[in-house]
Write a protein that holds these residues in place. Sequence first.
Motif, PDB file in Angstrom:
ATOM      1  N   ASN A   5       0.833  -1.214   0.000  1.00  0.00           N
ATOM      2  CA  ASN A   5       0.000   0.000   0.000  1.00  0.00           C
ATOM      3  C   ASN A   5       0.859   1.251   0.000  1.00  0.00           C
ATOM      4  N   ILE A   6       0.394   2.253  -0.731  1.00  0.00           N
ATOM      5  CA  ILE A   6       1.005   3.587  -0.647  1.00  0.00           C
ATOM      6  C   ILE A   6       0.135   4.428   0.274  1.00  0.00           C
ATOM      7  N   ASN A   7       0.773   5.030   1.298  1.00  0.00           N
ATOM      8  CA  ASN A   7      -0.019   5.787   2.280  1.00  0.00           C
ATOM      9  C   ASN A   7       0.069   7.289   2.118  1.00  0.00           C
ATOM     10  N   GLY A   8       0.801   7.739   1.104  1.00  0.00           N
ATOM     11  CA  GLY A   8       0.880   9.185   0.867  1.00  0.00           C
ATOM     12  C   GLY A   8       2.237   9.574   0.308  1.00  0.00           C
ATOM     13  N   PHE A   9       2.390  10.861   0.001  1.00  0.00           N
ATOM     14  CA  PHE A   9       3.700  11.376  -0.390  1.00  0.00           C
ATOM     15  C   PHE A   9       4.574  11.390   0.863  1.00  0.00           C
ATOM     16  N   ASP A  10       5.814  10.903   0.754  1.00  0.00           N
ATOM     17  CA  ASP A  10       6.701  10.904   1.919  1.00  0.00           C
ATOM     18  C   ASP A  10       7.528  12.193   1.959  1.00  0.00           C
ATOM     19  N   TYR A  11       8.241  12.491   0.869  1.00  0.00           N
ATOM     20  CA  TYR A  11       8.987  13.751   0.751  1.00  0.00           C
ATOM     21  C   TYR A  11       9.218  14.029  -0.718  1.00  0.00           C
ATOM     22  N   CYS A  12       9.558  15.266  -1.038  1.00  0.00           N
ATOM     23  CA  CYS A  12      10.052  15.601  -2.375  1.00  0.00           C
ATOM     24  C   CYS A  12      11.476  16.088  -2.201  1.00  0.00           C
ATOM     25  N   GLU A  13      12.398  15.493  -2.941  1.00  0.00           N
ATOM     26  CA  GLU A  13      13.803  15.923  -2.866  1.00  0.00           C
ATOM     27  C   GLU A  13      14.138  16.773  -4.077  1.00  0.00           C
ATOM     28  N   LEU A  14      14.705  17.942  -3.817  1.00  0.00           N
ATOM     29  CA  LEU A  14      15.149  18.816  -4.892  1.00  0.00           C
ATOM     30  C   LEU A  14      16.669  18.819  -4.934  1.00  0.00           C
ATOM     31  N   TYR A  15      17.239  18.779  -6.131  1.00  0.00           N
ATOM     32  CA  TYR A  15      18.659  19.039  -6.300  1.00  0.00           C
ATOM     33  C   TYR A  15      18.798  20.526  -6.616  1.00  0.00           C
ATOM     34  N   VAL A  16      19.520  21.234  -5.769  1.00  0.00           N
ATOM     35  CA  VAL A  16      19.647  22.682  -5.924  1.00  0.00           C
ATOM     36  C   VAL A  16      21.118  23.068  -5.812  1.00  0.00           C
ATOM     37  N   SER A  17      21.481  24.234  -6.379  1.00  0.00           N
ATOM     38  CA  SER A  17      22.900  24.560  -6.409  1.00  0.00           C
ATOM     39  C   SER A  17      23.391  25.097  -5.068  1.00  0.00           C
ATOM     40  N   ASN A  18      22.500  25.585  -4.228  1.00  0.00           N
ATOM     41  CA  ASN A  18      22.936  26.114  -2.939  1.00  0.00           C
ATOM     42  C   ASN A  18      21.881  25.786  -1.878  1.00  0.00           C
ATOM     43  N   ALA A  19      21.986  24.578  -1.320  1.00  0.00           N
ATOM     44  CA  ALA A  19      20.944  24.080  -0.408  1.00  0.00           C
ATOM     45  C   ALA A  19      20.816  24.961   0.832  1.00  0.00           C
ATOM     46  N   LYS A  20      21.934  25.527   1.289  1.00  0.00           N
ATOM     47  CA  LYS A  20      21.893  26.359   2.493  1.00  0.00           C
ATOM     48  C   LYS A  20      20.991  27.573   2.271  1.00  0.00           C
ATOM     49  N   GLN A  21      21.164  28.230   1.109  1.00  0.00           N
ATOM     50  CA  GLN A  21      20.334  29.402   0.834  1.00  0.00           C
ATOM     51  C   GLN A  21      18.904  29.009   0.493  1.00  0.00           C
ATOM     52  N   ALA A  22      18.724  27.898  -0.221  1.00  0.00           N
ATOM     53  CA  ALA A  22      17.369  27.443  -0.538  1.00  0.00           C
ATOM     54  C   ALA A  22      16.608  27.157   0.760  1.00  0.00           C
ATOM     55  N   ALA A  23      17.289  26.520   1.737  1.00  0.00           N
ATOM     56  CA  ALA A  23      16.646  26.201   3.015  1.00  0.00           C
ATOM     57  C   ALA A  23      16.178  27.478   3.713  1.00  0.00           C
ATOM     58  N   HIS A  24      16.970  28.535   3.570  1.00  0.00           N
ATOM     59  CA  HIS A  24      16.591  29.825   4.158  1.00  0.00           C
ATOM     60  C   HIS A  24      15.276  30.318   3.547  1.00  0.00           C
ATOM     61  N   PHE A  25      15.135  30.184   2.234  1.00  0.00           N
ATOM     62  CA  PHE A  25      13.906  30.611   1.545  1.00  0.00           C
ATOM     63  C   PHE A  25      12.703  29.774   1.996  1.00  0.00           C
ATOM     64  N   TYR A  26      12.906  28.467   2.087  1.00  0.00           N
ATOM     65  CA  TYR A  26      11.790  27.591   2.494  1.00  0.00           C
ATOM     66  C   TYR A  26      11.348  27.913   3.919  1.00  0.00           C
ATOM     67  N   ARG A  27      12.300  28.337   4.758  1.00  0.00           N
ATOM     68  CA  ARG A  27      11.972  28.672   6.141  1.00  0.00           C
ATOM     69  C   ARG A  27      11.318  30.048   6.228  1.00  0.00           C
ATOM     70  N   THR A  28      12.017  31.075   5.687  1.00  0.00           N
ATOM     71  CA  THR A  28      11.545  32.439   5.937  1.00  0.00           C
ATOM     72  C   THR A  28      10.401  32.848   5.005  1.00  0.00           C
ATOM     73  N   ALA A  29      10.371  32.308   3.793  1.00  0.00           N
ATOM     74  CA  ALA A  29       9.312  32.714   2.857  1.00  0.00           C
ATOM     75  C   ALA A  29       8.122  31.757   2.888  1.00  0.00           C
ATOM     76  N   LEU A  30       8.396  30.451   2.961  1.00  0.00           N
ATOM     77  CA  LEU A  30       7.300  29.481   2.892  1.00  0.00           C
ATOM     78  C   LEU A  30       6.871  28.965   4.268  1.00  0.00           C
ATOM     79  N   GLY A  31       7.669  29.245   5.306  1.00  0.00           N
ATOM     80  CA  GLY A  31       7.273  28.894   6.670  1.00  0.00           C
ATOM     81  C   GLY A  31       7.546  27.455   7.071  1.00  0.00           C
ATOM     82  N   PHE A  32       8.577  26.843   6.480  1.00  0.00           N
ATOM     83  CA  PHE A  32       8.936  25.459   6.823  1.00  0.00           C
ATOM     84  C   PHE A  32       9.993  25.432   7.935  1.00  0.00           C
TER      85      PHE A  32
END
Length: 362
Positions: A5-32
């Motif tokens: 059984n599939i119970n849902g989406f587990d995660y989405c992984e993105l390959y990005v050129s600067n994960a540290k800065q992307a993480a900042h955007f996901y936190r401060t702009a998207l609220g993660f």
Amino acid sequence: MNTYNINGFDYCELYVSNAKQAAHFYRTALGFFPIAYCGLETGSRDRVSYVLKQNQIRFVLTSPLKNNSEISEHISNHGDGVKDVSFTVNDAEAAWKESTERGAKSIRKPQLLSDDRGETIIATIKAFGDTNHTFVQRDNYKGVFLPGYVVFENNLIADPTGLIHIDHVVGNQPNGEMQTVCNFYEKVFGWHRFWSADDKDISTDYSALRSIVMANENEKIKMPINEPAKGLRKSQIQEFIDYYNSPGIQHIAMSTKDIIETVTKLRDKGVQFLNTPNSYYENLSERVGDIDENLDVIKDLGILIDRDENGYMLQIFTQPLQDRPTLFYEIIQRKGSNSFGKGNFKALFESIENEQKKRGNL
Ligand code: FE2
């Protein structure tokens, strides 16, 4: 019938050129919330990953630490983008075995990962283009994400924006490939066609496309598969393919229980959305009937509404999240409707053309 059984989406992984800065955007702009990390400090020599979470949504942002790696090649070919759309399953080994026996290409055989918080089994198959699906079996794991990751220790605060779960994940295909990919999901996973729109539904002179939504047995997973159709102008799907250089994930739709609050917060934090022309709202009441929300607020925020026989839904699309016109996000609130906004495609594109007409440019 599948043996797992599939119970849902587990995660989405993105390959990005600067994960540290992307993480900042996901936190401060998207609220993660940044919840987990792996990198040089944890013994990961070739990659760094940040895991961000809000309610049931998890993103993994990964960057390469070395040249000539699979990750750096992916970023060079596609720009920042989604590498893996993973599913939570009750039996990863069965999911991998069944999928590969039915014709899926294996990327990673079932692998047992463990640490002092328990164990998980993961396995990966190829989906389309360079995009993969990973099966995650995590019922015997109590850690923050997966073995190999440590708790993210920086006490960074996030202000959540009310995003709850992944409603759907959309894959764009080149012209003529949509049916082939849908057949793949049918054959390999036993999924069914949940909804579809052809170029008569979603076509104006502007941007024609065809779409079929594939859903798993319990319909927790929905993946619309798009392809461009011929219009007078270039289809937005073709534009994606041109810049991503292959099929790939076009957008991820995240649900909210209060789209007005969520979009207000996201706008305040600097997230940019597609503009909705005023003319879109001119005939809206006739089209969607009575709604609970204040129409002036909906109009101010640029939110779109569509109704079907079961209810209505409200949605809005962000601008692309990177410089290439590729991946973007959708915010969606469903009030009974399971539709994918067929009415909005036409109304939105037509209203864009009305504006264009006013300018004498059509
Ligand atoms: Fe969508």
